[in-house]
Write an enzyme that holds these catalytic residues in place. Structure first.
Site, PDB file in Angstrom:
ATOM      1  N   SER A 134      55.969  52.827  32.942  1.00 32.64           N
ATOM      2  CA  SER A 134      55.918  54.210  33.368  1.00 32.64           C
ATOM      3  C   SER A 134      56.319  55.212  32.278  1.00 32.64           C
ATOM      4  O   SER A 134      56.071  56.404  32.439  1.00 32.64           O
ATOM      5  CB  SER A 134      56.838  54.402  34.571  1.00 32.64           C
ATOM      6  OG  SER A 134      58.182  54.141  34.201  1.00 32.64           O
ATOM      7  N   LYS A 181      62.085  61.046  28.369  1.00 30.36           N
ATOM      8  CA  LYS A 181      61.327  60.837  29.611  1.00 30.36           C
ATOM      9  C   LYS A 181      61.884  61.751  30.701  1.00 30.36           C
ATOM     10  O   LYS A 181      63.106  61.942  30.783  1.00 30.36           O
ATOM     11  CB  LYS A 181      61.462  59.358  30.002  1.00 30.36           C
ATOM     12  CG  LYS A 181      60.621  58.890  31.162  1.00 30.36           C
ATOM     13  CD  LYS A 181      60.830  57.389  31.370  1.00 30.36           C
ATOM     14  CE  LYS A 181      60.028  56.825  32.521  1.00 30.36           C
ATOM     15  NZ  LYS A 181      60.272  55.378  32.718  1.00 30.36           N
ATOM     16  N   SER A 222      58.877  49.212  31.866  1.00 31.11           N
ATOM     17  CA  SER A 222      58.381  50.565  31.590  1.00 31.11           C
ATOM     18  C   SER A 222      58.613  51.117  30.188  1.00 31.11           C
ATOM     19  O   SER A 222      58.073  52.163  29.851  1.00 31.11           O
ATOM     20  CB  SER A 222      58.974  51.543  32.597  1.00 31.11           C
ATOM     21  OG  SER A 222      58.212  51.486  33.761  1.00 31.11           O
TER      22      SER A 222
HETATM   23  N1  GLN Z   1      55.549  48.582  36.452  1.00 31.13           N
HETATM   24  C1  GLN Z   1      56.852  48.426  37.001  1.00 31.13           C
HETATM   25  C2  GLN Z   1      56.938  49.097  38.336  1.00 31.13           C
HETATM   26  O1  GLN Z   1      56.040  49.808  38.685  1.00 31.13           O
HETATM   27  C3  GLN Z   1      57.866  48.915  36.039  1.00 31.13           C
HETATM   28  C4  GLN Z   1      58.500  50.197  36.336  1.00 31.13           C
HETATM   29  C5  GLN Z   1      59.638  50.531  35.443  1.00 31.13           C
HETATM   30  O2  GLN Z   1      60.048  49.735  34.588  1.00 31.13           O
HETATM   31  N2  GLN Z   1      60.181  51.714  35.636  1.00 31.13           N
HETATM   32  O3  GLN Z   1      57.878  48.902  39.060  1.00 31.13           O
END
Ligand code: GLN
Length: 481
Positions: free
Chosen positions: A153, A78, A177
């Site tokens: 994400s 990532k 994410s």
């Molecule tokens: N959907 C969550 C957020 O937007 C998770 C993000 C993450 O785990 N990086 O904060």
């Protein structure tokens, strides 16, 4: 069989027996990326030359008889994980041309092991999101249905594994994410216990919940990658040494599974509930005991997460000021204007929203009412989960309330997007390990089930996950692309 479809375990056997070379495996993955990434858009930077060189080195080592789990195995990371000499953008305009000067600890560990970095993958800017639409580059598309999001994400990393562009990938999970995109893309995603894998060299989002982890084709593979990336790191004081002292269970008849009723109510699509219940039924048939439990604080997890997360984000992103990192705007003006112009131009809409929210929740007049209150509720959420996990070996829930939605469908509604995290933010706030495993399909789209364990007891997740994959074949299904 096309080599890019191999699991880590299969590739390892073939490499060690000399049936394939890391060079060929790497080349085939790169060809696959070239062939389909115009459609999926999972990758931001492709490291073709470096990857082929690393693969050659790995082949030499294998020839000499060197053995290690990931030697010569190609993977994707990532793009919020620092990779020395390779662009690391976090999908933000701020870091559009940022070349990392050092490797994250987990990348270093993979390098030492001889794993081959193929590419850096797309994400929501700074990992803020649940759909990979908040990227400064472009949205990633779900390989199961190109009109749909891959989740986020870590959407690029999950889509890349689902579409067999690599043998495994790395994501980061702050509040879902890794698990959410793994669920939407029909692959395995592990969020380890907080502190089990080093955050050194990750671009910080929410330091108290951030954790890197693997996205793989099988549970076995997730365990292999975790075995390499975990461990204490002198550069991250929150890391812990893993001691496998817990007596782990292997026999399904010894497992007691808790089903939290709040994770199976009207928030969740009925068809998703049915599939996850069916999956639990498979384990029950093999002898696992299943008990219903209650986690009444579940309704507070998203509100609590969305106070704590923006608070930490507003503080962590203060370093992006146009002076030390990234694009600088307003050069020659006074310092405040440089800050305003740089941050105004460099950050996307969702990032700005979170900075504003977090600055508010930490501000002198409101800190007690919001941030401190949220921390107290967080403790309650954690205590409640810990308490139930003393009585059972693990909890099983759906990963997401529904299958992958259409690109653009929720993009204008931040609250709706935040509610994507409703089933995954609890374990993050509590620092617990949780894994998403494919357990079915609705109208051709994968459904994931989440298994949550007690702190540092990833082994239970691997054991029960392996048992499930031995009796079902959802993990073998791949999109037609
Ligand atoms: N959907 C969550 C957020 O937007 C998770 C993000 C993450 O785990 N990086 O904060």
């Amino acid at each position: 069989m096309e080599l890019n479809k191999l699991t880590i375990k299969e590739a390892r056997q073939k490499l060690d027996k000399g049936e394939i070379s890391s060079f060929d495996l790497t080349k085939i993955c790169l060809d696959r990326i070239k062939k389909i990434d115009d459609k999926v858009k999972a990758c931001i930077t492709i490291c073709e030359k470096e990857a082929l060189e690393e693969a050659k080195k790995a082949d030499e080592k294998i020839k000499k008889g060197e053995k290690s789990d990931l030697l010569g195995i190609p993977y994707i990371a990532k793009d919020n994980i620092l990779t020395k000499g390779v662009k690391t953008t976090a999908a933000s305009k701020f870091l559009e041309n940022y070349i990392a000067p050092y490797d994250a600890t987990i990348i270093k560990k993979l390098k030492n092991e001889g794993a081959v970095l193929l590419a850096k993958s797309n994400l929501d800017e700074f990992a803020h999101g649940a759909s990979t639409e908040n990227s400064c580059h472009r949205p990633t598309h779900n390989p199961w249905d190109l009109e749909r999001v891959p989740g986020g994400s870590s959407g690029g990393s999950a889509a890349a594994v689902a579409a067999d562009m690599c043998i495994f990938s790395l994501g980061t999970d702050t509040g879902g994410s890794i698990r959410c995109p793994a669920g939407f893309c029909g692959v395995v995603g592990l969020k380890p216990s907080y502190g089990l894998a080093s955050r050194f060299g990750l671009i910080s989002m929410t330091s108290s919940t951030d954790v890197p982890g693997p996205i793989t084709k099988t549970v076995e593979d997730a365990e292999i990658v975790m075995g390499v990336i975990m461990g204490k790191d002198e550069n991250d004081a929150t890391t812990v040494e893993f001691k496998n002292e817990e007596k782990t269970k292997n026999n399904i008849k010894d497992f007691k599974i808790g089903i939290p009723s709040e994770y199976f109510d009207e928030k969740v699509d009925k068809k998703v509930i049915d599939l996850v219940k069916k999956a639990i039924g498979e384990l029950e048939k093999k002898g696992a005991k299943v008990v219903e439990i209650s986690l009444p604080h579940t309704k507070y997890t998203v509100p609590t997460y969305y106070i704590i997360t923006p608070s930490e984000i507003s503080s962590n992103l203060a370093r992006f000021d146009g002076i030390r990192y990234g694009v600088r705007q307003g050069e020659g003006d006074d310092l405040e204007n440089v800050y305003l112009a740089s941050r105004g131009k460099g950050f996307g809409e969702e990032v700005k929203r979170r900075i504003m929210l977090g600055t508010y929740t930490l501000s002198a007049g409101y800190r007690d009412a919001y941030y401190l209150q949220a921390q107290k509720v967080r403790t309650k959420i954690k205590e409640e989960l810990d308490f139930e996990l003393e009585k059972v070996d693990c909890l099983i829930t759906p990963t997401s309330p529904h299958t992958a939605f259409k690109i653009g469908e929720q993009a204008d509604d931040p609250i709706l997007m935040y509610l994507e995290d409703i089933l995954v933010s609890g374990p993050s706030l509590a620092g617990l390990p949780a894994i998403s495993i494919p357990c079915g399909e609705i109208d051709g789209l994968p459904v994931g089930m989440q298994i949550i364990g007690s702190r540092l007891n990833e082994k239970i997740l691997f054991n029960i996950g392996n048992i499930f994959q031995n009796i079902t074949d959802w993990h073998i299904k791949r999109p037609n692309i």
